[in-house]
Motif scaffolding. Structure first.
Motif, PDB file in Angstrom:
ATOM      1  N   LEU A  89       0.818  -0.997  -0.169  1.00  0.00           N
ATOM      2  CA  LEU A  89      -0.271  -0.557  -0.014  1.00  0.00           C
ATOM      3  C   LEU A  89       0.631   0.916   0.098  1.00  0.00           C
ATOM      4  O   LEU A  89       0.712   2.262  -0.091  1.00  0.00           O
ATOM      5  N   ASP A  90       1.952   1.638   0.437  1.00  0.00           N
ATOM      6  CA  ASP A  90       2.857   2.656   0.955  1.00  0.00           C
ATOM      7  C   ASP A  90       3.139   3.081  -0.716  1.00  0.00           C
ATOM      8  O   ASP A  90       3.547   3.691  -0.964  1.00  0.00           O
ATOM      9  N   GLU A  92       1.873   1.593  -3.883  1.00  0.00           N
ATOM     10  CA  GLU A  92       1.036   2.171  -4.317  1.00  0.00           C
ATOM     11  C   GLU A  92       0.924   3.812  -4.077  1.00  0.00           C
ATOM     12  O   GLU A  92       0.509   4.567  -4.997  1.00  0.00           O
ATOM     13  N   LEU A  93       0.742   4.463  -3.038  1.00  0.00           N
ATOM     14  CA  LEU A  93       0.216   5.654  -2.280  1.00  0.00           C
ATOM     15  C   LEU A  93       1.495   6.388  -2.770  1.00  0.00           C
ATOM     16  O   LEU A  93       1.273   7.824  -2.633  1.00  0.00           O
ATOM     17  N   GLY A  94       2.075   5.630  -2.540  1.00  0.00           N
ATOM     18  CA  GLY A  94       3.593   6.698  -3.073  1.00  0.00           C
ATOM     19  C   GLY A  94       4.340   7.914  -1.097  1.00  0.00           C
ATOM     20  O   GLY A  94       4.763   8.650  -0.823  1.00  0.00           O
ATOM     21  N   HIS A  95       3.481   6.823  -0.509  1.00  0.00           N
ATOM     22  CA  HIS A  95       3.894   7.707   0.967  1.00  0.00           C
ATOM     23  C   HIS A  95       3.901   6.684   2.270  1.00  0.00           C
ATOM     24  O   HIS A  95       2.769   6.053   2.120  1.00  0.00           O
ATOM     25  N   SER A  96       4.294   7.004   3.486  1.00  0.00           N
ATOM     26  CA  SER A  96       4.570   5.904   4.700  1.00  0.00           C
ATOM     27  C   SER A  96       3.581   6.818   5.460  1.00  0.00           C
ATOM     28  O   SER A  96       2.958   7.884   5.721  1.00  0.00           O
ATOM     29  N   VAL A  97       2.277   5.669   5.878  1.00  0.00           N
ATOM     30  CA  VAL A  97       1.704   5.822   6.783  1.00  0.00           C
ATOM     31  C   VAL A  97       1.823   6.123   8.160  1.00  0.00           C
ATOM     32  O   VAL A  97       1.674   7.345   8.718  1.00  0.00           O
ATOM     33  N   ARG A  98       3.332   5.711   8.423  1.00  0.00           N
ATOM     34  CA  ARG A  98       4.190   5.423   9.505  1.00  0.00           C
ATOM     35  C   ARG A  98       4.725   6.507   9.744  1.00  0.00           C
ATOM     36  O   ARG A  98       6.035   6.411   9.131  1.00  0.00           O
TER      37      ARG A  98
END
Length: 98
Positions: A89-90, A92-98
């Protein structure tokens, strides 16, 4: 004759309405009595449950171990599939959630 016919209609109407009214009143009182009885039973059950919960809390405090003297247990390692899904997911979205 007209007055007699009107009086007869009133008597027939009352002869039907009074017994039906008595039956309806009896049924209404029965239903309300049942609901009142169920409300009292529920209240009694709630009181018994409250006393039981209080007794449980007292017995647990008297006989149980305190929770402060135990070391916290280790958390299980996160699922490797969860970590892989988060990395995907990170990416695909291009950024880290954490």
């Amino acid at each position: 004759m007209r007055m007699l016919w009107t009086l007869l209609k009133i008597v027939i109407g009352l002869a039907i309405a009074i017994p039906v009214g008595i039956v309806v009143l009896a049924l209404t009182l029965g239903v309300l009595g049942t609901l009142f009885g169920l409300a009292l039973l529920t209240l009694k059950l709630a009181c018994v449950a409250l006393v039981g919960y209080g007794a449980f809390r007292i017995l647990r405090r008297v006989l149980g171990h305190s929770s402060g003297d135990r070391a916290p247990r280790e958390l299980a390692a996160p699922d490797p599939y969860y970590r892989a899904a988060m990395r995907e997911l990170d990416a695909e979205l291009g950024h880290s959630v954490r």
